[in-house]
Design an enzyme around this catalytic site. Structure first.
Site, PDB file in Angstrom:
ATOM      1  N   ARG A   1      84.267  -8.957  43.725  1.00  0.00           N
ATOM      2  CA  ARG A   1      84.435  -9.586  42.409  1.00  0.00           C
ATOM      3  C   ARG A   1      84.028  -8.615  41.305  1.00  0.00           C
ATOM      4  O   ARG A   1      84.724  -8.458  40.294  1.00  0.00           O
ATOM      5  CB  ARG A   1      83.596 -10.867  42.338  1.00  0.00           C
TER       6      ARG A   1
ATOM      7  N   ARG B   1      90.837 -16.854  39.070  1.00  0.00           N
ATOM      8  CA  ARG B   1      89.727 -15.990  39.486  1.00  0.00           C
ATOM      9  C   ARG B   1      88.496 -16.379  38.695  1.00  0.00           C
ATOM     10  O   ARG B   1      88.510 -16.374  37.458  1.00  0.00           O
ATOM     11  CB  ARG B   1      90.090 -14.527  39.224  1.00  0.00           C
ATOM     12  N   ILE B   2      87.441 -16.771  39.376  1.00  0.00           N
ATOM     13  CA  ILE B   2      86.196 -17.129  38.713  1.00  0.00           C
ATOM     14  C   ILE B   2      85.533 -15.857  38.192  1.00  0.00           C
ATOM     15  O   ILE B   2      85.329 -14.894  38.936  1.00  0.00           O
ATOM     16  CB  ILE B   2      85.247 -17.864  39.677  1.00  0.00           C
ATOM     17  N   LEU B   3      85.201 -15.840  36.915  1.00  0.00           N
ATOM     18  CA  LEU B   3      84.607 -14.671  36.287  1.00  0.00           C
ATOM     19  C   LEU B   3      83.079 -14.715  36.361  1.00  0.00           C
ATOM     20  O   LEU B   3      82.469 -15.785  36.265  1.00  0.00           O
ATOM     21  CB  LEU B   3      85.050 -14.573  34.833  1.00  0.00           C
TER      22      LEU B   3
ATOM     23  N   ASN C   1      88.840 -20.961  28.244  1.00  0.00           N
ATOM     24  CA  ASN C   1      89.765 -21.440  29.263  1.00  0.00           C
ATOM     25  C   ASN C   1      90.126 -22.876  28.932  1.00  0.00           C
ATOM     26  O   ASN C   1      89.395 -23.558  28.185  1.00  0.00           O
ATOM     27  CB  ASN C   1      89.133 -21.359  30.656  1.00  0.00           C
TER      28      ASN C   1
ATOM     29  N   HIS D   1      91.123 -26.561  30.811  1.00  0.00           N
ATOM     30  CA  HIS D   1      91.135 -27.293  32.077  1.00  0.00           C
ATOM     31  C   HIS D   1      91.875 -28.610  31.871  1.00  0.00           C
ATOM     32  O   HIS D   1      91.659 -29.288  30.853  1.00  0.00           O
ATOM     33  CB  HIS D   1      89.704 -27.555  32.559  1.00  0.00           C
TER      34      HIS D   1
ATOM     35  N   THR E   1      78.742 -17.832  39.155  1.00  0.00           N
ATOM     36  CA  THR E   1      78.476 -17.171  40.438  1.00  0.00           C
ATOM     37  C   THR E   1      76.977 -16.980  40.625  1.00  0.00           C
ATOM     38  O   THR E   1      76.208 -16.999  39.657  1.00  0.00           O
ATOM     39  CB  THR E   1      79.165 -15.792  40.511  1.00  0.00           C
ATOM     40  N   ASP E   2      76.599 -16.776  41.893  1.00  0.00           N
ATOM     41  CA  ASP E   2      75.182 -16.509  42.174  1.00  0.00           C
ATOM     42  C   ASP E   2      74.945 -15.001  42.222  1.00  0.00           C
ATOM     43  O   ASP E   2      75.839 -14.200  41.918  1.00  0.00           O
ATOM     44  CB  ASP E   2      74.752 -17.196  43.469  1.00  0.00           C
TER      45      ASP E   2
END
Length: 562
Positions: free
Chosen positions: A62, A88-90, A103, A105, A140-141
């Protein structure tokens, strides 16, 4: 100018809509996709927008992919990033280096945050879904793994509700959310950013959009009345009109048809409205046919007119214009004077009263054909009389009370006009006498009555009044002098027991030339009330002086165009 880096996964219809509309002057500096086959790239190139492709290789992390995206965008200047189906998760690698990223949704977050928002909404059985434009935050972690609970969790910029209809399937709902929801909400959010109206606080999870304040209006001439003299009145800031107006109402009834039989129609109700209204009125004679589209429209106009007066008042409306209006010591006397202005035009009209209807007034109402009567109550004897007419609709609006609704609206193809309601009210102290002859006390009283009534006459509007009753009304003309001629004709040919001789004339806007005064003098008018403000005011005043007519200016006009 705000420049946007668009990042899309497939067709990028939201990005293309933004490119075509350029909200707030914003434009796309570049469109980036993860696949060279993404249709958005060809569409962007057709619009002259540069494109970039950063493929997602199988062995790419990523962080590595986001660094490659940033490298691809490094040759472009941009102030905002807009995602559109970018699958794609940023993470913070991109988000910390890029400007604010937005974004959209396809649901009203936090409801239905998953990949199938449309199907989830249908399965849940909700009646309303919509879309949400939000700021993208790191979901994200530390290992770069997606934290599902934090996806689409950034602060919300704006939302747009979309109803769900019986028979909807996911595909139909998806298209409607896009075209009716996202195509409204996303450009709106971009415009706010382009205009510098947005303050984003990521740490607080908050987005603030400045309250919209309309600009100062330094002249109120729209060109429809010819040249205007310099307006010495101080310009007034207009506020209270929000940047976005969202109104919800519920269908009260399906009507037989609209203005014409080939048009379908319905009446919708706003149950938060506290003001006396024909929409919320009780129809007392339940056996009579229901109100039509035109009945509602005319009855609303009639009710709004009689709300102008504290004294017993009656009005007869035809096609949303007053056929007659009057105030008097009693309701029956007021109705008699209103009807006698133009009894021929009153045939099939709407009657509105601002007092409880009594039997004496009811007897007069049923003496000729009327469609609807509107009042804040009825005596039992009055109802016995009115119910003799099988299809006379009898509406009880309850206590009139205060006028609380602030705005009026006119739908347009592709939008709507919204304005403050015309609640202006004048007294004799507000009138500026501009002629050699001073108006008498009776004429001043008549000027005030005529002005309050004229607000409800379609422009160009002219109204003749004697005391506190109408004598002749000229409405909806494309020239002011023709409106004077029409009012004079109505007074001479249609009024019963009264005429224009010695009456007061009110004009809803200034006289651009002396010809209107000349026509009024020929009709027997002895006093005039009008806004003033024409470059030819001196000529108009001179004409009034030549005929011994007293004239006063209100300093404000009273157009009603629909």
């Amino acid at each position: 100018m705000t420049r946007i880096a668009g990042m899309a996964g497939n067709r990028g219809r939201n990005l293309l809509n933004i490119a075509d509309r350029r909200p707030g002057g914003a434009e796309l500096a570049v469109v980036l996709a993860t696949s060279a086959d993404a249709p958005v790239l060809e569409s962007a190139e057709e619009r002259g927008i540069p494109t970039e492709v950063v493929p997602l290789a199988d062995d790419m992390s990523r962080t590595e992919h986001e660094e490659a995206v940033l490298e691809a965008l490094s040759d472009y200047e941009f102030d905002l990033v807009c995602l559109d189906g970018y699958m794609r998760i940023l993470s913070s690698t991109f988000l910390d280096a890029a400007p604010t990223t937005l974004n959209v949704h396809p649901s009203l977050l936090p409801s239905f945050p998953g990949m199938d928002a449309w199907g989830d909404a249908l399965e849940a059985g909700v009646s309303v879904t919509g879309c949400t434009v939000h700021v993208v935050t790191d979901a994200t972690d530390g290992d770069g793994e997606v934290v599902e609970s934090e996806v689409d969790g950034g602060p919300i910029v704006t939302q747009e509700p979309i109803p769900i209809y019986e028979g909807d399937d996911p595909e139909r709902l998806k298209e409607r959310v896009l075209y009716e929801g996202e195509f409204r909400a996303y450009p709106r959010a971009v415009q706010w950013f382009a205009e510098g109206a947005v303050d984003v606080d990521i740490e607080a999870g908050d987005v603030r959009v400045e309250d919209d304040v309309a600009g100062v209006d330094d002249a109120d001439n729209d060109g429809s009345e010819g040249p205007r003299a310099s307006d010495s009145r101080a310009a007034k800031p207009r506020d209270g009109l929000p940047g976005r107006r969202l109104v919800s109402s519920d269908r009260l009834d399906t009507l037989r048809y609209g203005e014409n039989p080939h048009q379908d129609a319905a009446v919708y109700a706003d149950y938060t409205c506290d003001e006396a209204s024909v929409v919320h009125a009780d129809q007392l004679n339940e056996g009579a046919k229901a109100l039509s589209y035109n009945n509602y429209n005319d009855a609303d106009g009639a009710l709004n007119l009689i709300k102008e007066f504290d004294e017993p008042a009656a009005a007869v409306i035809k096609h949303t214009n007053p056929a007659g209006c009057a105030t008097a010591d009693s309701l029956a006397a007021a109705y008699e004077k209103a009807l006698s202005t133009d009894p021929m035009s009153a045939f099939g009209g709407i009657v509105a009263l601002n007092r409880e209807c009594d039997a004496a007034t009811a007897e007069q109402i049923i003496d000729s054909f009327k469609e609807v009567v509107v009042a804040p109550g009825y005596t039992d004897d009055a109802l016995d009389v009115l119910f003799e007419k099988e299809n006379l609709r009898v509406l009880d609006v309850g206590e009139l009370g205060e006028r609380t609704e602030r705005f009026t609206e006119k739908p347009l193809v592709g939008g709507r006009l919204v304005q403050e309601r015309d609640l202006q009210s004048i007294s004799t102290d507000d009138l500026e006498v501009v002629t050699e002859r001073e108006p008498t006390e009776d004429e001043l009283e008549s000027m005030v009555f005529a002005w309050q009534t004229l607000k409800h006459v379609k422009s160009n509007g002219i109204l003749f009044a004697d005391g506190t009753e109408t004598v002749g009304i000229g409405m909806g003309q494309v020239s002011r002098v023709d409106a004077v001629r029409l009012a004079a004709m109505k007074a001479d040919e249609h009024a019963e027991g009264k005429d224009a001789e010695g009456a007061v004339m009110a004009s809803d806007a200034f006289f651009p030339f002396p010809d209107g005064i000349e026509e009024a003098a020929d009709a027997g008018i002895e006093a005039v009330v009008q806004p003033g403000g024409s470059v030819n005011d001196d000529d108009v005043i001179e004409a009034a002086d030549e005929h011994g007519i007293a004239m006063a200016f209100t300093g404000q006009r009273s157009f009603r165009h629909d």
